[in-house]
Design a protein around this motif. Structure first.
Motif, mmCIF file in Angstrom:
data_model
loop_
_atom_site.group_PDB
_atom_site.id
_atom_site.type_symbol
_atom_site.label_atom_id
_atom_site.label_comp_id
_atom_site.label_asym_id
_atom_site.label_seq_id
_atom_site.Cartn_x
_atom_site.Cartn_y
_atom_site.Cartn_z
ATOM 1 N N TYR A 138 1.199 -0.998 0.035
ATOM 2 C CA TYR A 138 -0.340 -0.120 0.176
ATOM 3 C C TYR A 138 0.451 1.033 0.155
ATOM 4 C CZ TYR A 138 -2.517 4.282 1.701
ATOM 5 O OH TYR A 138 -3.060 4.779 1.416
ATOM 6 N N THR A 163 -8.483 -5.996 -2.911
ATOM 7 C CA THR A 163 -9.510 -5.487 -2.164
ATOM 8 C C THR A 163 -10.382 -4.595 -2.328
ATOM 9 O OG1 THR A 163 -9.592 -4.345 0.235
ATOM 10 C CG2 THR A 163 -8.210 -2.753 -0.806
ATOM 11 N N ASP A 170 -11.884 -2.715 -0.010
ATOM 12 C CA ASP A 170 -12.223 -1.371 1.162
ATOM 13 C C ASP A 170 -11.280 -0.016 0.161
ATOM 14 O OD1 ASP A 170 -11.641 0.750 2.734
ATOM 15 O OD2 ASP A 170 -10.434 -0.545 4.519
ATOM 16 N N ARG A 171 -12.916 0.753 0.520
ATOM 17 C CA ARG A 171 -12.505 1.842 -0.244
ATOM 18 C C ARG A 171 -11.382 3.001 -0.142
ATOM 19 N NH1 ARG A 171 -12.373 -0.503 -3.857
ATOM 20 N NH2 ARG A 171 -14.034 -1.183 -5.594
ATOM 21 N N THR A 172 -10.833 2.966 1.440
ATOM 22 C CA THR A 172 -9.942 4.125 2.104
ATOM 23 C C THR A 172 -9.199 4.304 1.368
ATOM 24 O OG1 THR A 172 -11.554 3.186 4.358
ATOM 25 C CG2 THR A 172 -9.525 3.982 4.217
ATOM 26 N N PRO A 173 -8.458 2.874 0.742
ATOM 27 C CA PRO A 173 -6.383 3.293 0.458
ATOM 28 C C PRO A 173 -6.868 4.073 -0.901
ATOM 29 C CG PRO A 173 -7.334 0.885 1.575
ATOM 30 C CD PRO A 173 -8.631 1.681 1.247
ATOM 31 N N ILE A 182 -9.209 6.229 -1.315
ATOM 32 C CA ILE A 182 -9.482 7.509 -1.085
ATOM 33 C C ILE A 182 -8.533 8.482 -1.239
ATOM 34 C CG2 ILE A 182 -10.470 8.803 -0.270
ATOM 35 C CD1 ILE A 182 -13.716 7.493 0.176
ATOM 36 N N ALA A 183 -7.444 7.779 -0.132
ATOM 37 C CA ALA A 183 -6.163 8.277 0.917
ATOM 38 C C ALA A 183 -4.984 8.391 -0.714
ATOM 39 C CB ALA A 183 -5.496 7.140 1.687
ATOM 40 N N ASN A 184 -5.612 7.170 -1.555
ATOM 41 C CA ASN A 184 -4.624 7.453 -2.678
ATOM 42 C C ASN A 184 -4.599 9.398 -3.835
ATOM 43 O OD1 ASN A 184 -2.982 5.434 -1.755
ATOM 44 N ND2 ASN A 184 -3.240 4.332 -3.658
#
Length: 321
Positions: free
Chosen positions: A228, A284, A286-289, A291-293
Motif C-alpha cells: 500500500y 481489496t 475497502d475504498r479507504t486506500p 480515497i487516500a491515494n
C-alpha cells in the motif's frame, strides 16, 4: 508429481567423468606405445612395466566408476509415513502448526471440500525423512483435477511450493496467482515477521477464498502494508508530474497550459492509475486506500503551483523614514 532427478543427475555426471578419465587413460596408453616403439631396446623392459601400470590403473578407475554409478543410480529407499491418512487433509510433519490450529484447519478444509468439491491438501516437513514418498501421497490422497497440494518446507528460502495443481484448479486460478501466493506468504521476510504457522494458515486461507469465489481470483486478495505504501508514493509521484506539467508556459503549438497536462498524461496517468489505484482495487474492496491515494495525488498536483506562488511572492515595500 515431478520425477526425482537428484539421483539421475549425479550418475550422469559421474558417467561423463568416467568417460573422460578412461579416454585420458587410453590416450596415455597410445602415447606409451608410440614411445615404446621409438625407444632403444635397452629400455623395453621399463616401458613394458609402465604400460602394465597404466592398464592396471585404467581397470581400477573403471571398477570404481561402475561401483559408484551403481550405488548412485539405484532406486532410492521409499519413505513410508504412518501418520498420513486419506481422510485428513493436513499432514504436519514439521510440527509448525499448533494442535488446536491444526484441528481447526483440518475441519475447515474438510467442510470446504464437502461444500465446494475443491480438495486442498497441506503437507509440511523440514527433513527428508519427514516427507512421505510420492507413491504414498498418491495412494492416500488420490489427487484429481480439483486437487491442490500445498507443500511447506521451513528449511527452504521460500517455504511454499505447490507440487500438484489439478487441471480444473489451474483453469480457475492461473499460475501467476500461485507465484504471487508464494512470493507474498513464503518469503523469508514475511516468515520472519509473522512466523511459519501464520504463513501456512494465511496462504491456505487465501487459496480457499479464491477457490470459493465463482470467478476465482486474478491476484491474491489482501493489500499488505508495504504494497500500500508503494501505491501511495507512486500516486504522489504521478501528482507531481501532472502539477509540474501544468506549470509549463504555453509555446509553439501549445496555446493552453492544460494541453501540457494532456501531453504528459501517459506518464502521470500510468503512475497514478496503473500503479497507484490498480493494485488497490484488484486486491481489496475497502475504498479507504483508494480515497487516500486520490487525495495524495491531488495534493501533489497542486503542490508545484502553491510552492511557486509562495516563492514568487514579492516582499512588502519598506516605509520611508
Amino acid at each position: 508429481w515431478l520425477p526425482d532427478v537428484t539421483i539421475i543427475q549425479p550418475a550422469m555426471l559421474l558417467h561423463r567423468h568416467c568417460n573422460a578419465v578412461c579416454g585420458a587413460s587410453a590416450r596415455v596408453s597410445r602415447v606409451s606405445k608410440v614411445v615404446t616403439r621409438s625407444t632403444k631396446p635397452d629400455v623395453d623392459a621399463m616401458q613394458s612395466s609402465s604400460t602394465d601400470c597404466i592398464h592396471k590403473l585404467k581397470h581400477l578407475v573403471l571398477s570404481s566408476c561402475l561401483a559408484a554409478a551403481l550405488s548412485l543410480g539405484g532406486p532410492a529407499e521409499s519413505r513410508v509415513v504412518n501418520d498420513l491418512d486419506a481422510s485428513i487433509p493436513v499432514y504436519d510433519g514439521a510440527k509448525i502448526i499448533a494442535s488446536e490450529r491444526r484441528e481447526a484447519l483440518t475441519q475447515k478444509l474438510s467442510e470446504f471440500e464437502s461444500s465446494t468439491g475443491w480438495r486442498v491438501r497441506v503437507l509440511t516437513y523440514s527433513l527428508p525423512d519427514q516427507r512421505p514418498d510420492d507413491d504414498q501421497l498418491r495412494k492416500e490422497w488420490t489427487p484429481n483435477k480439483k486437487t491442490v497440494v500445498m507443500q511447506f518446507d521451513p528449511s527452504s528460502p521460500n517455504i511454499i511450493s505447490v507440487p500438484y495443481i489439478g487441471d480444473e484448479v489451474l483453469f480457475k486460478l492461473k499460475r501467476s496467482f500461485f507465484l504471487e501466493l508464494q512470493s507474498r506468504y513464503g518469503n523469508i521476510f514475511y516468515v520472519r515477521d509473522e512466523g511459519e504457522q501464520q504463513a501456512v494458515l494465511n496462504s491456505v486461507s487465501a487459496l480457499t477464498e479464491c477457490l470459493g469465489r465463482e470467478q476465482g481470483c486474478a491476484v491474491v486478495p489482501g493489500l499488505p502494508e508495504d504494497q500500500y505504501f508503494f501505491t501511495l508514493w507512486v500516486s504522489i509521484a504521478g501528482g507531481i508530474v501532472a502539477g509540474s506539467a501544468y506549470r509549463l508556459e504555453p509555446q509553439g503549438f501549445v496555446q493552453q497550459k492544460w494541453v501540457w497536462v494532456l501531453i504528459f498524461s501517459p506518464l502521470w496517468l500510468t503512475l497514478f492509475g496503473s500503479y497507484g489505484l490498480g493494485p488497490v482495487v484488484t486486491r481489496t474492496d475497502d475504498r479507504t486506500p483508494v480515497i487516500a491515494n486520490t487525495v495524495a495525488f491531488l495534493a501533489a498536483a497542486a503542490f508545484p503551483t502553491v510552492i511557486s506562488k509562495v516563492l514568487n511572492q514579492a516582499p512588502p515595500p519598506k516605509a520611508d523614514v
